[in-house]
Design an enzyme around this catalytic site. Structure first.
Site, PDB file in Angstrom:
ATOM      1  N   GLN A 180    -133.305  -3.973-116.341  1.00 16.70           N
ATOM      2  CA  GLN A 180    -131.958  -4.445-116.711  1.00 16.70           C
ATOM      3  C   GLN A 180    -131.255  -5.094-115.517  1.00 16.70           C
ATOM      4  OE1 GLN A 180    -130.164  -4.878-119.425  1.00 16.70           O
ATOM      5  NE2 GLN A 180    -131.800  -4.194-120.769  1.00 16.70           N
ATOM      6  N   SER A 181    -132.012  -5.764-114.669  1.00 15.28           N
ATOM      7  CA  SER A 181    -131.435  -6.364-113.460  1.00 15.28           C
ATOM      8  C   SER A 181    -130.401  -7.444-113.780  1.00 15.28           C
ATOM      9  CB  SER A 181    -132.572  -6.968-112.627  1.00 15.28           C
ATOM     10  OG  SER A 181    -132.061  -7.810-111.623  1.00 15.28           O
ATOM     11  N   ASN A 182    -129.198  -7.270-113.253  1.00 17.26           N
ATOM     12  CA  ASN A 182    -128.173  -8.313-113.363  1.00 17.26           C
ATOM     13  C   ASN A 182    -128.558  -9.518-112.515  1.00 17.26           C
ATOM     14  OD1 ASN A 182    -126.204  -6.754-114.911  1.00 17.26           O
ATOM     15  ND2 ASN A 182    -126.045  -5.500-113.054  1.00 17.26           N
TER      16      ASN A 182
END
Ligand SMILES: *Cc1c(COP(=O)(O)O)cnc(C)c1O
Length: 341
Positions: free
Chosen positions: A77-79
């Site tokens: 879920q890396s921004n």
């Protein structure tokens, strides 16, 4: 000083800069400080958050080097990866993301940031936590594969955190100077900037930026993974590299003095939440209409409230919480949050 140093490297405009600095009156009153939030969750809609500030410089470099594909890495879920994928597509480049997941044969559901990565057309390479730790090798392998296809790869490190990416928050410190000038007491009033630290580039940029913009400000970082020693080293290395590369010769930097890490708020681990953190996120939403994220800003805000509850003067009178974004990471937590609502 109102101007960025002459050594500022080239930048591609991608970010909605000039984000608001807003008071958080109700929460500030409860905590006993003059509290503001720097709304870097408003650097864009899909580009929301701190990473786009760094990517302005990193993409300028990628283009200058003739790259047609950027590679980067992060959690599922890396921004940062989401912002990288979207910026790449906007600039007509391709992206390949190394995303960490316990079992690459069973990748996580397409939701939150991952949904946006897929919409942006990123190639996704799932890697195990062990492979991720040795990611230099995975980057080398993927870069080689791209070259064999006749493409020109450019590697953006985790979080966009290196001496070049640090310019994103050097620039933001100059923006903050103008924001603070408009407040009671002006820019001369001592201020504490509080931010979350994940890969350290935001903290490093702010530490250097505060010095270059001559702000009377402390930068306090709340780490959301690892420990204090890891971040003193990581942030110290980025600051020292930037000072060397960009010849910031009249600037004095000392790791032990300048890198302030508030450890103790990692909780259950990176991207894992405790009920009290999620409850605070809910309470801030209900008191101020401000949405924090569970992975970074929620933990940093929680850390800040704990410090102030123990000692109201721990961060001085005026505190600016730097909201670094992350809203898309909230949606995969919906089920976990439901019982608190
Ligand atoms: C990446 C990230 C951070 C941490 O910034 P670093 O520069 O990696 O330390 C904080 N908040 C959000 C929402 C992020 O995505």
């Amino acid at each position: 000083m109102n101007h960025l140093p002459v050594s500022e490297p080239p930048r591609v405009p991608l970010c909605r800069a000039g984000t608001p600095l807003e008071p958080l009156r109700r929460v500030g009153e409860t905590l006993g400080v003059e509290l503001y939030v720097k709304r870097d969750d408003m650097t864009g809609v899909e580009l929301s958050g701190n990473k786009v500030r760094k990517l302005e410089y990193l993409f300028a470099d990628a283009r200058a080097k003739g790259a047609d594909t950027v590679l980067s890495c992060g959690g599922a879920q890396s921004n940062h990866c989401r912002a990288t994928a979207l910026c790449a597509t906007r600039l007509g480049l391709r992206s390949r993301l190394l995303l960490r997941t316990p079992d690459p044969t069973h990748p996580p559901a397409i939701e939150g940031n991952l949904l946006l990565d897929r919409l942006a057309g990123a190639d996704i390479v799932w890697v195990t936590p062990d492979e991720y730790r040795a990611r230099a090798q995975v980057f080398a392998r993927e870069s080689q594969a791209l070259k064999q296809e006749g493409r020109v790869p450019y590697v953006i490190p985790e979080g966009g955190s290196n001496d070049l990416g640090a310019w994103g928050y050097i620039r933001a410190a100059f923006e903050l100077r103008r924001d603070l000038e408009a407040l009671p007491g002006g820019a001369g009033k001592p201020t504490t900037l509080v931010c979350a630290a994940g890969s350290g580039g935001t903290s490093a940029g702010l530490i250097l930026g505060v010095k270059l913009a001559r702000l009377d400000a402390r930068v306090v970082s709340v780490n959301v993974c690892d420990d204090r020693a890891t971040f003193v080293r990581a942030i110290g290395e980025i600051c020292e590299a930037a000072i060397r590369t960009y010849r910031m010769t009249d600037l004095t930097f000392d790791r032990a003095r300048d890198v302030e890490i508030q450890d103790g708020f990692v909780g259950r681990g990176y991207a894992l939440s405790r009920p009290e953190e999620l409850a605070l996120l809910r309470d801030v939403a209900r008191a101020e209409g401000l949405i924090l994220d569970p992975v970074y800003t929620g933990k940093a805000f929680y850390g800040m409230t704990q410090l102030l509850a123990a000692d109201r003067r721990a961060l001085g009178e005026r505190v600016v919480f730097v909201h670094t974004g992350g809203i898309f990471g909230l949606f995969p937590k919906a089920e976990e949050m439901a019982e608190l609502l």
